[in-house]
Design an enzyme around this catalytic site. Structure first.
Site, PDB file in Angstrom:
ATOM      1  N   ASN A 250      36.606  22.401 -16.989  1.00 61.78           N
ATOM      2  CA  ASN A 250      36.335  21.200 -16.208  1.00 61.78           C
ATOM      3  C   ASN A 250      35.608  21.660 -14.954  1.00 61.78           C
ATOM      4  OD1 ASN A 250      36.347  18.841 -14.733  1.00 61.78           O
ATOM      5  ND2 ASN A 250      38.511  18.996 -14.143  1.00 61.78           N
TER       6      ASN A 250
ATOM      7  N   LYS B 102      34.331  19.929 -12.620  1.00 58.58           N
ATOM      8  CA  LYS B 102      34.516  19.036 -11.461  1.00 58.58           C
ATOM      9  C   LYS B 102      33.151  18.756 -10.814  1.00 58.58           C
ATOM     10  CE  LYS B 102      39.004  21.117 -10.838  1.00 58.58           C
ATOM     11  NZ  LYS B 102      40.254  20.950 -10.165  1.00 58.58           N
TER      12      LYS B 102
ATOM     13  N   HIS C  95      41.938  12.389 -15.300  1.00 55.84           N
ATOM     14  CA  HIS C  95      42.264  13.605 -14.546  1.00 55.84           C
ATOM     15  C   HIS C  95      42.983  13.185 -13.254  1.00 55.84           C
ATOM     16  CE1 HIS C  95      41.758  17.263 -12.184  1.00 55.84           C
ATOM     17  NE2 HIS C  95      41.531  17.891 -13.319  1.00 55.84           N
TER      18      HIS C  95
ATOM     19  N   GLU D 277      42.656  14.076 -10.325  1.00 56.65           N
ATOM     20  CA  GLU D 277      41.761  13.834  -9.179  1.00 56.65           C
ATOM     21  C   GLU D 277      41.162  12.436  -9.259  1.00 56.65           C
ATOM     22  OE1 GLU D 277      39.396  17.352  -9.729  1.00 56.65           O
ATOM     23  OE2 GLU D 277      41.131  18.564  -9.167  1.00 56.65           O
TER      24      GLU D 277
ATOM     25  N   GLU E 189      48.710  18.683 -17.118  1.00 54.40           N
ATOM     26  CA  GLU E 189      48.279  19.366 -15.899  1.00 54.40           C
ATOM     27  C   GLU E 189      49.190  18.999 -14.732  1.00 54.40           C
ATOM     28  OE1 GLU E 189      43.881  20.531 -16.198  1.00 54.40           O
ATOM     29  OE2 GLU E 189      43.968  18.560 -15.315  1.00 54.40           O
TER      30      GLU E 189
ATOM     31  N   GLY F 238      44.236  23.843  -8.992  1.00 56.04           N
ATOM     32  CA  GLY F 238      43.440  24.359  -7.884  1.00 56.04           C
ATOM     33  C   GLY F 238      44.256  25.047  -6.803  1.00 56.04           C
TER      34      GLY F 238
ATOM     35  N   SER G 200      45.422  26.100 -12.816  1.00 55.79           N
ATOM     36  CA  SER G 200      45.229  27.493 -12.377  1.00 55.79           C
ATOM     37  C   SER G 200      45.342  28.510 -13.517  1.00 55.79           C
ATOM     38  CB  SER G 200      46.198  27.828 -11.239  1.00 55.79           C
ATOM     39  OG  SER G 200      45.952  27.005 -10.122  1.00 55.79           O
TER      40      SER G 200
HETATM   41  C1  PEP Z   1      41.462  21.147 -13.686  1.00 51.08           C
HETATM   42  O1  PEP Z   1      40.533  20.850 -12.983  1.00 51.08           O
HETATM   43  O2  PEP Z   1      41.737  20.433 -14.640  1.00 51.08           O
HETATM   44  C2  PEP Z   1      42.223  22.357 -13.392  1.00 51.08           C
HETATM   45  C3  PEP Z   1      43.252  22.652 -14.133  1.00 51.08           C
HETATM   46  O3  PEP Z   1      41.793  23.116 -12.340  1.00 51.08           O
HETATM   47  P1  PEP Z   1      42.259  24.621 -11.978  1.00 51.08           P
HETATM   48  O4  PEP Z   1      42.184  25.417 -13.243  1.00 51.08           O
HETATM   49  O5  PEP Z   1      41.280  25.082 -10.946  1.00 51.08           O
HETATM   50  O6  PEP Z   1      43.651  24.531 -11.453  1.00 51.08           O
END
Ligand code: PEP
Length: 249
Positions: free
Chosen positions: A10, A12, A95, A97, A167, A173, A213
């Site tokens: 992803n 972003k 997501h 976000e 998630e 992040g 992460s």
């Molecule tokens: C994501 O954006 O879905 C995500 C899991 O980000 P990260 O791996 O940076 O935590």
């Protein structure tokens, strides 16, 4: 039948089109692995250049969002037909976000999931709890609600092809990966929820990713868990590390 792992990046709101092409050229040889589905979910403006750069490779291209109407006066939105017209097969929906900054709800996510299926696009539907919810012990209640509402009206045959990304918000992040036990426990709970909504065959077929992460060090243990069918990867998807994640074995 064993579920094929799906490892999706992803991106972003990162990578201009020219940066995106350079990144694909760097990653292309590193992510060559036909044993897993490799998907780059990229900003809308990057979709066409990324597809062109990825031609002839195993990289599939996905979108990060999509609107649930067919067309019309929805300034700034991307329609499902715009995605399918250029060959997009996957779309990340709901997501955290988007839920946090763009007021997406389980109900709007559900409309998008239904619309994606209507157009033959596979949704990667995200769910996940806040740290506060985890500490209050309501993680599974919250996620079950996200899954149940998100999948309303989706048929069993469609659900079998769907991807759900677990998630935990506190792990996105932050550099704080959920432990393999925490990730497996929730992914198993999601599979049980799918079995309740549909049946065992649907639960056995649906793919459930972990995201939060994920990095080159944590991927192998996470993806070895019985109910974790790959990952949704943010930060590490923009680096050569993504090659190590895809080739986690
Ligand atoms: C994501 O954006 O879905 C995500 C899991 O980000 P990260 O791996 O940076 O935590």
């Amino acid at each position: 039948m064993a579920r094929k792992k799906i490892i999706a990046g992803n991106w972003k709101m990162n990578m201009t089109p020219s940066e995106a092409v350079a990144l694909v050229n760097t990653l292309k040889p590193l992510v060559a692995n036909d044993d897993v589905d490799v998907v780059f979910c990229v900003p809308a403006i990057d979709i066409i250049p990324v597809m062109e750069a990825a031609k002839g490779s195993n990289i599939q291209v996905g979108a990060e969002n999509m609107y649930y109407e067919e067309k019309g006066a929805y300034t700034g939105e991307i329609s499902p037909a715009m995605l399918t017209d250029v060959g997009v097969k996957y779309v990340v929906l709901g997501h955290s976000e988007r839920r946090q900054y763009f007021a997406e709800t389980n109900e709007t996510v559900n409309k998008k999931v239904l619309k994606a299926f209507e157009h033959g696009i596979t949704p990667i539907m995200c769910c996940g709890e806040t740290l506060e919810q985890r500490e209050q012990g309501v993680t599974m209640d919250f996620i079950r609600q996200q899954v149940k509402v998100g999948m309303l009206g989706v048929t069993a045959d469609q659900a079998k092809t769907a991807v759900i990304a677990y998630e935990p918000i506190w792990a996105i992040g932050t550099g704080k990966t959920a432990t393999t036990e925490q990730a497996q426990e929730v992914c198993k709970g999601i599979r049980e929820c799918v079995a309740e909504i549909y049946d065992d065959a649907t639960a056995a077929a649906i793919r459930i990713q972990y995201g939060g992460s994920v990095n080159a060090k944590t991927a192998a243990d996470l993806f070895a868990q019985a109910d974790i069918d790959g990952g949704l990867v943010g930060g590490a998807a923009l680096k050569p590390d993504f090659g190590q994640i895809v080739n986690y074995k």
